[in-house]
Enzyme design. Structure first.
Site, PDB file in Angstrom:
ATOM      1  N   SER A  22       0.825  -1.208   0.000  1.00  0.00           N
ATOM      2  CA  SER A  22       0.000   0.000   0.000  1.00  0.00           C
ATOM      3  C   SER A  22       0.862   1.262   0.000  1.00  0.00           C
ATOM      4  O   SER A  22       1.850   1.358   0.744  1.00  0.00           O
ATOM      5  CB  SER A  22      -0.892  -0.008   1.239  1.00  0.00           C
ATOM      6  OG  SER A  22      -1.648   1.176   1.282  1.00  0.00           O
ATOM      7  N   ASN A  70       9.650   8.290   4.870  1.00  0.00           N
ATOM      8  CA  ASN A  70       8.654   9.127   4.185  1.00  0.00           C
ATOM      9  C   ASN A  70       7.653   9.671   5.174  1.00  0.00           C
ATOM     10  O   ASN A  70       7.331   9.040   6.178  1.00  0.00           O
ATOM     11  CB  ASN A  70       7.956   8.339   3.067  1.00  0.00           C
ATOM     12  CG  ASN A  70       6.696   7.637   3.541  1.00  0.00           C
ATOM     13  OD1 ASN A  70       5.624   8.247   3.603  1.00  0.00           O
ATOM     14  ND2 ASN A  70       6.820   6.367   3.921  1.00  0.00           N
ATOM     15  N   ILE A  72       4.720  11.149   3.739  1.00  0.00           N
ATOM     16  CA  ILE A  72       3.735  11.549   2.723  1.00  0.00           C
ATOM     17  C   ILE A  72       2.381  11.806   3.399  1.00  0.00           C
ATOM     18  O   ILE A  72       1.640  12.692   3.010  1.00  0.00           O
ATOM     19  CB  ILE A  72       3.567  10.423   1.677  1.00  0.00           C
ATOM     20  CG1 ILE A  72       4.931  10.049   1.113  1.00  0.00           C
ATOM     21  CG2 ILE A  72       2.530  10.795   0.613  1.00  0.00           C
ATOM     22  CD1 ILE A  72       5.266  10.409  -0.253  1.00  0.00           C
ATOM     23  N   GLY A  73       2.074  11.009   4.409  1.00  0.00           N
ATOM     24  CA  GLY A  73       0.732  11.110   5.008  1.00  0.00           C
ATOM     25  C   GLY A  73      -0.262  10.432   4.089  1.00  0.00           C
ATOM     26  O   GLY A  73       0.108   9.872   3.055  1.00  0.00           O
ATOM     27  N   CYS A 131      -3.052   4.859  12.106  1.00  0.00           N
ATOM     28  CA  CYS A 131      -3.528   6.239  11.988  1.00  0.00           C
ATOM     29  C   CYS A 131      -3.891   6.739  13.376  1.00  0.00           C
ATOM     30  O   CYS A 131      -4.349   5.957  14.216  1.00  0.00           O
ATOM     31  CB  CYS A 131      -4.795   6.302  11.142  1.00  0.00           C
ATOM     32  SG  CYS A 131      -4.624   5.607   9.515  1.00  0.00           S
ATOM     33  N   LYS A 168      -3.707  -4.387   9.139  1.00  0.00           N
ATOM     34  CA  LYS A 168      -2.281  -4.109   8.921  1.00  0.00           C
ATOM     35  C   LYS A 168      -1.660  -3.568  10.202  1.00  0.00           C
ATOM     36  O   LYS A 168      -2.058  -2.507  10.704  1.00  0.00           O
ATOM     37  CB  LYS A 168      -2.094  -3.129   7.768  1.00  0.00           C
ATOM     38  CG  LYS A 168      -0.618  -2.863   7.500  1.00  0.00           C
ATOM     39  CD  LYS A 168      -0.399  -2.324   6.139  1.00  0.00           C
ATOM     40  CE  LYS A 168       1.065  -2.017   5.893  1.00  0.00           C
ATOM     41  NZ  LYS A 168       1.263  -1.388   4.604  1.00  0.00           N
ATOM     42  N   ILE A 194       4.832  -5.730   7.954  1.00  0.00           N
ATOM     43  CA  ILE A 194       4.702  -4.637   8.894  1.00  0.00           C
ATOM     44  C   ILE A 194       4.531  -3.301   8.155  1.00  0.00           C
ATOM     45  O   ILE A 194       4.993  -3.154   7.025  1.00  0.00           O
ATOM     46  CB  ILE A 194       5.945  -4.526   9.817  1.00  0.00           C
ATOM     47  CG1 ILE A 194       7.219  -4.404   8.979  1.00  0.00           C
ATOM     48  CG2 ILE A 194       6.012  -5.670  10.772  1.00  0.00           C
ATOM     49  CD1 ILE A 194       8.502  -4.178   9.771  1.00  0.00           C
ATOM     50  N   ASN A 195       3.897  -2.363   8.850  1.00  0.00           N
ATOM     51  CA  ASN A 195       3.905  -0.997   8.357  1.00  0.00           C
ATOM     52  C   ASN A 195       5.295  -0.404   8.657  1.00  0.00           C
ATOM     53  O   ASN A 195       6.149  -1.076   9.229  1.00  0.00           O
ATOM     54  CB  ASN A 195       2.781  -0.186   9.026  1.00  0.00           C
ATOM     55  CG  ASN A 195       2.207   0.851   8.072  1.00  0.00           C
ATOM     56  OD1 ASN A 195       2.966   1.491   7.338  1.00  0.00           O
ATOM     57  ND2 ASN A 195       0.908   1.022   8.073  1.00  0.00           N
ATOM     58  N   GLY A 248      11.013  -4.397   3.319  1.00  0.00           N
ATOM     59  CA  GLY A 248      12.364  -4.534   2.771  1.00  0.00           C
ATOM     60  C   GLY A 248      12.551  -5.674   1.797  1.00  0.00           C
ATOM     61  O   GLY A 248      13.678  -6.133   1.601  1.00  0.00           O
TER      62      GLY A 248
HETATM   63  C1  FMN Z   1       6.020   6.245   0.248  1.00  0.00           C
HETATM   64  C2  FMN Z   1       5.269   5.228   1.076  1.00  0.00           C
HETATM   65  C3  FMN Z   1       3.885   5.368   1.267  1.00  0.00           C
HETATM   66  C4  FMN Z   1       3.183   4.442   2.038  1.00  0.00           C
HETATM   67  N1  FMN Z   1       1.832   4.583   2.176  1.00  0.00           N
HETATM   68  C5  FMN Z   1       1.128   3.641   2.867  1.00  0.00           C
HETATM   69  C6  FMN Z   1      -0.291   3.704   2.954  1.00  0.00           C
HETATM   70  O1  FMN Z   1      -0.955   4.586   2.374  1.00  0.00           O
HETATM   71  N2  FMN Z   1      -0.930   2.753   3.689  1.00  0.00           N
HETATM   72  C7  FMN Z   1      -0.267   1.725   4.302  1.00  0.00           C
HETATM   73  O2  FMN Z   1      -0.902   0.869   4.932  1.00  0.00           O
HETATM   74  N3  FMN Z   1       1.085   1.632   4.215  1.00  0.00           N
HETATM   75  C8  FMN Z   1       1.781   2.543   3.512  1.00  0.00           C
HETATM   76  N4  FMN Z   1       3.147   2.419   3.399  1.00  0.00           N
HETATM   77  C9  FMN Z   1       3.836   1.280   4.039  1.00  0.00           C
HETATM   78  C10 FMN Z   1       4.081   0.144   3.046  1.00  0.00           C
HETATM   79  O3  FMN Z   1       2.870  -0.374   2.543  1.00  0.00           O
HETATM   80  C11 FMN Z   1       4.881  -1.009   3.718  1.00  0.00           C
HETATM   81  O4  FMN Z   1       4.138  -1.517   4.786  1.00  0.00           O
HETATM   82  C12 FMN Z   1       6.250  -0.556   4.233  1.00  0.00           C
HETATM   83  O5  FMN Z   1       6.820   0.425   3.400  1.00  0.00           O
HETATM   84  C13 FMN Z   1       7.232  -1.737   4.353  1.00  0.00           C
HETATM   85  O6  FMN Z   1       7.464  -2.341   3.110  1.00  0.00           O
HETATM   86  P1  FMN Z   1       8.727  -1.956   2.152  1.00  0.00           P
HETATM   87  O7  FMN Z   1       9.944  -1.971   3.024  1.00  0.00           O
HETATM   88  O8  FMN Z   1       8.718  -3.003   1.072  1.00  0.00           O
HETATM   89  O9  FMN Z   1       8.448  -0.598   1.606  1.00  0.00           O
HETATM   90  C14 FMN Z   1       3.879   3.337   2.631  1.00  0.00           C
HETATM   91  C15 FMN Z   1       5.259   3.219   2.445  1.00  0.00           C
HETATM   92  C16 FMN Z   1       5.963   4.128   1.669  1.00  0.00           C
HETATM   93  C17 FMN Z   1       7.447   3.933   1.482  1.00  0.00           C
END
Ligand code: FMN
Length: 319
Positions: A22, A70, A72-73, A131, A168, A194-195, A248
């Site tokens: 996401s 990030n 971004i919100g 959130c 999540k 994980i988030n 990751g």
């Molecule tokens: C730029 C960015 C925006 C994200 N936005 C959301 C989001 O809107 N909702 C959400 O549940 N997680 C969000 N995430 C978290 C990712 O879905 C993911 O859980 C987290 O980045 C770990 O995975 P990764 O290391 O492969 O990026 C965001 C991550 C990044 C880097």
């Protein structure tokens, strides 16, 4: 023979276990020039909220060693635009849509679930509970078992019975198993973890925080060991609950690592920013990793490291 990569997202079968994460591929449209979105296990959308939102001020990205931060919100066009524009586009491309939802109150989550339940074609909901809860002094839902459970109970009650609901989870808690148990008790069909982890970067030349919002979410390879630990702990406590793992994953071998810990599916996030075709590549690499190990079905490797440890066994190196 190629390994059978089918996996289960609750009561739904996916052709393969590689999903977008996401927020890292918007609603899939930007990826379509690089990958066939119908060939990925599912597209997990950016978290959708009820109203359109602008997100947080810039700068809102900062690189770190082996990861990025990030802030971004939850920027996005809101549920009306999502239902009019993004969901029909995903369905027209033959993609499976896992819709991530986010809110500031339990009622907002429930309303989003009801709106999406009325729309045809939603494969599953992923409930982003990282959130702030405006009704509880801004305490993040995912950091409190009672608040997390309240959101999931409300979402489950308003979601069509045949649409799985995944909660999540955030790694920024003392006991992730307690939050996982609360979500499952409240009706979650599965868990995503994980988030991002809350972090901060200071620009040492400018001598000020690199992000306008000061803190941000850490993602990328730096957090993979945290993801593996969370998945391991939750799989051990709740062995029958399906897990979408993320954190990751840059290669097929990384995806395999999360699966050996207990994930049935893997979402790819940060990797997509420097390789937009990462999901397709990681799927090919995973297929290759399994074939080289003589694995016939993906289900054989899910949680295998836990079984091997329990049996006091290990395997030889794979060439
Ligand atoms: C730029 C960015 C925006 C994200 N936005 C959301 C989001 O809107 N909702 C959400 O549940 N997680 C969000 N995430 C978290 C990712 O879905 C993911 O859980 C987290 O980045 C770990 O995975 P990764 O290391 O492969 O990026 C965001 C991550 C990044 C880097």
């Amino acid at each position: 023979m190629a390994p059978d990569l089918r996996t289960r997202l609750g009561n739904v079968e996916l052709p393969n276990p590689i999903l977008t994460a996401s927020g890292c591929a918007s609603s899939g449209r930007e990826l379509a020039q690089f990958v066939d979105v119908s060939k990925i296990g599912a597209i997990v959308t950016k978290s959708v909220m009820l109203a359109p939102r602008a997100g947080r001020p810039t700068p809102r990205m900062a690189e770190t060693s082996s990861g990025m931060l990030n802030s971004i919100g939850l920027q996005g066009p809101g549920i009306d635009a999502f239902l009019q524009r993004d969901l029909p586009w995903l369905l027209s491309r033959g993609a499976r849509a896992v819709v991530s939802i986010a809110g500031s109150t339990v009622d907002e989550y429930a309303e989003l679930a009801a709106r999406l339940s009325d729309a045809a074609g939603v494969t599953a909901l992923e409930v982003n509970i990282s959130c702030p809860n405006v009704e509880h002094r801004g305490q993040v839902f995912a950091c409190d078992p009672v608040d997390a459970g309240a959101v999931i109970e409300a979402v489950r009650a308003r979601t069509r019975y045949d649409v799985p609901v995944f909660a999540k989870l955030s790694p920024d808690v003392t006991d992730i198993v307690a939050i996982a148990r609360a979500c499952v008790a409240a009706g979650a069909d599965g868990l995503s973890m994980i988030n991002t982890l809350l972090g901060m970067v200071i620009d040492t030349d400018a001598v000020r925080p690199a992000l306008a919002g000061m803190t941000g979410g850490l993602s990328g390879p730096a957090i993979r060991p945290v993801a593996v630990r969370c998945i391991w702990q939750v799989k051990q406590a709740l062995p029958d609950v399906p897990i979408i793992g993320m954190g990751g994953v840059m290669t097929g071998r990384d995806a395999l690592e999360l699966m050996l810990a207990g994930a049935s599916m893997v979402s790819v996030g940060t990797a997509v920013f420097h390789d937009p075709s990462a999901c397709a590549r990681i799927l090919r690499e995973l297929d290759d990793e399994l074939a080289r190990r003589g694995v016939e079905r993906l289900s054989e490797v899910i949680g295998l490291a836990q079984e091997m440890r329990a049996a006091g066994r290990s395997m030889g190196a794979v060439k």
